[in-house]
Write a protein that holds these residues in place. Sequence first.
Motif, mmCIF file in Angstrom:
data_model
loop_
_atom_site.group_PDB
_atom_site.id
_atom_site.type_symbol
_atom_site.label_atom_id
_atom_site.label_comp_id
_atom_site.label_asym_id
_atom_site.label_seq_id
_atom_site.Cartn_x
_atom_site.Cartn_y
_atom_site.Cartn_z
ATOM 1 N N ALA A 33 0.829 -1.204 0.000
ATOM 2 C CA ALA A 33 0.000 0.000 0.000
ATOM 3 C C ALA A 33 0.868 1.261 0.000
ATOM 4 O O ALA A 33 0.586 2.223 -0.723
ATOM 5 N N ALA A 34 1.941 1.261 0.786
ATOM 6 C CA ALA A 34 2.828 2.420 0.832
ATOM 7 C C ALA A 34 3.507 2.644 -0.518
ATOM 8 O O ALA A 34 3.644 3.779 -0.989
ATOM 9 N N PHE A 35 3.923 1.561 -1.157
ATOM 10 C CA PHE A 35 4.550 1.699 -2.470
ATOM 11 C C PHE A 35 3.559 2.244 -3.493
ATOM 12 O O PHE A 35 3.913 3.084 -4.332
ATOM 13 N N MET A 36 2.329 1.778 -3.422
ATOM 14 C CA MET A 36 1.308 2.255 -4.371
ATOM 15 C C MET A 36 1.001 3.726 -4.151
ATOM 16 O O MET A 36 0.771 4.473 -5.113
ATOM 17 N N VAL A 37 0.986 4.172 -2.891
ATOM 18 C CA VAL A 37 0.773 5.597 -2.602
ATOM 19 C C VAL A 37 1.860 6.428 -3.265
ATOM 20 O O VAL A 37 1.593 7.451 -3.914
ATOM 21 N N LYS A 38 3.102 5.990 -3.114
ATOM 22 C CA LYS A 38 4.215 6.723 -3.723
ATOM 23 C C LYS A 38 4.105 6.719 -5.238
ATOM 24 O O LYS A 38 4.357 7.736 -5.902
ATOM 25 N N ALA A 39 3.713 5.578 -5.808
ATOM 26 C CA ALA A 39 3.589 5.481 -7.259
ATOM 27 C C ALA A 39 2.509 6.401 -7.804
ATOM 28 O O ALA A 39 2.689 7.069 -8.834
ATOM 29 N N VAL A 40 1.374 6.472 -7.116
ATOM 30 C CA VAL A 40 0.275 7.334 -7.573
ATOM 31 C C VAL A 40 0.659 8.801 -7.450
ATOM 32 O O VAL A 40 0.353 9.615 -8.330
ATOM 33 N N VAL A 41 1.340 9.168 -6.377
ATOM 34 C CA VAL A 41 1.729 10.569 -6.187
ATOM 35 C C VAL A 41 2.771 10.985 -7.223
ATOM 36 O O VAL A 41 2.746 12.106 -7.722
ATOM 37 N N LEU A 42 3.690 10.063 -7.565
ATOM 38 C CA LEU A 42 4.734 10.391 -8.538
ATOM 39 C C LEU A 42 4.183 10.564 -9.948
ATOM 40 O O LEU A 42 4.734 11.335 -10.738
ATOM 41 N N ASP A 43 3.103 9.862 -10.280
ATOM 42 C CA ASP A 43 2.553 9.909 -11.640
ATOM 43 C C ASP A 43 1.999 11.300 -11.922
ATOM 44 O O ASP A 43 1.028 11.742 -11.279
#
Length: 622
Positions: A33-43
Amino acid sequence: MPPTQAESVIKNIIREIGQECAAHGEIVSETLAAFMVKAVVLDPRNGFNMDRTLMKSDVQKLIKLCVSRLLDSKNPSLDTIKMQVYFDMNYTSREEFLKEHHRIFESRLGSVTREITDNRACSRDELESLYRKIVSYVLLRSGLGSPTDIKVVREATAALQSVFPQAELGTFLTLSKKDKERQLKELTMIVTGIRLFNRDCGKGGEGIDDLPAILQEAIPATTQHIDSQLQTAQDQAYRYTAILEKVAKNPLMSMELQPFMLKEALYNVRQYEIFLQIILSDIIACAQEVEMMIKQLGAQLEQLKMTIKSKTAVPTSQVFPTFIALSNLWTSFQNETVLISVLSNLTTHLEPFLGAHEHLFPEKVMQNLLEGLTVKTDVCRMKEHMEDRVHLEDVRKQEWLFPETTANFDKLLIQYRGFCAYTFATTDGLLLPGNAAIGILKYKEKYYTFNTRHAAYLFAESPEKYIDLIKEQAQKNAELIQLLELHQQFETLIPYSQMKDVDKHHIKPITKCESSTQTDTHILPPTIVRSYEWNEWELRRKAIKLANLRQKVTHSVQTDLSHMRRENCSQVYPPKDASTQSMREGSTRVPRPQIYIAGLRGGQSKITYGVKVNLTRAVDET
């Protein structure tokens, strides 16, 4: 926002994402979940500003986007991220794995060890109970059989009694806790060595598995399985690459194939291939260790047989070190067995992350897409441009490295895992292997490879432009951050599997080149010393002239501070023999004794009477 408050907000977001996914029947770990949060914010397509504080609406939008991506079961990108998170959480280096394994093993033995070291046995029954606990400890630590097996316990007890009789328990109880623990470990190693030697002689070894034979059978089987999986993944990657190459040349075709997510599928297979290669290299290292240890085991057993032979008693100083060496070797075999098991399980658990390929790309669809195309392997692509090398006269502005001019050419850490940087940046994310034989570009202490000379020339003209394009592509596809090792540009997303590679960035190339030097003749003006003399006798004559020792006396002084600090010496003329003579000779003598005896001739009487007369003069009369 203060760091503590920001951390609290992130934790709440991760918790809500996990709850939302659980409500839809999907269990998501906090790491994922933490990795996905970072991925969505970076996009950048999601419109989040990293410099602005998130509002409530932004938080809700972030949670919604994360949940939707985590629930998209047919997306190869999600499978790749899950694979990366799983591998990062379960893989560790060989050294750290063995260290953690020993730590867990010691913690499990802690309670048994404390029962023995804290024991205060006094009576006979208590001492017998303590001895049984020591036998159980030896079996648990050595791992040679179960403490509940009567035959194993009897064999271990007999071996222990031969080196540690029950009568010595009294001495054992007087030791400190650390000494008790040390002696227990030493006893375990000696007993283990004895049991292994008896097993080799055919006189025991109850409950002892043949670990060398098991490993010799398991390692090839595991290697063969990984090789087959690796070959399958590579074949799939070659097919996707061939299709994407065709798409890159035909823009109309890219619109038709966009829903198929070919790029994401290629990233998924390439990541799987990289993980398998990491695991395979560890297994090969295990195989090399096992081969070496089998030779050492045979040598140690042969040495024991030569030492003991048919003797009834052997000095402990000769056999105990060999028993301990046998025990350490067997422990290494056990470690290799556990490590092979872990790596095999890790390989098995990575396979489910490839499930989306069969649903998205059935064989019929792949055959239609591959119609008229030639599927090339990575090796074939490199051979095509092997002779197409970079010419230094064409690109003098940049530094290029070649195998014949760089000693550590194979050890350089290539950016983007060796994929062509130019092709990836200009074809919207196509992964083609770079060919180091063409030449390696060194730019800002980093190294880049390319699949063609033309690509190398274009990238060298403006490297920053293409590096920025690659970073933008990685922001849209977060799985590329680990796949292409972009953790320096996204420092908050460094996985464990790449932490050990960070130091490799400091490897500098050892280049070789032709060079020459020339020294000018007589750079400095001549300096001739006129007083120089080469003749030794002339130098001696000048020295005598400067220091006339016949008219000089050498003095030396020694103070308290210089006492015993250095040697002092003085120079004098050697002493001469001297004698004297008087004017006349003189002498003295004692009186000469004069003693007479009268009456020796006799007389008128028959008896003779002698009279002694001393006529010697006195000393003072002479």
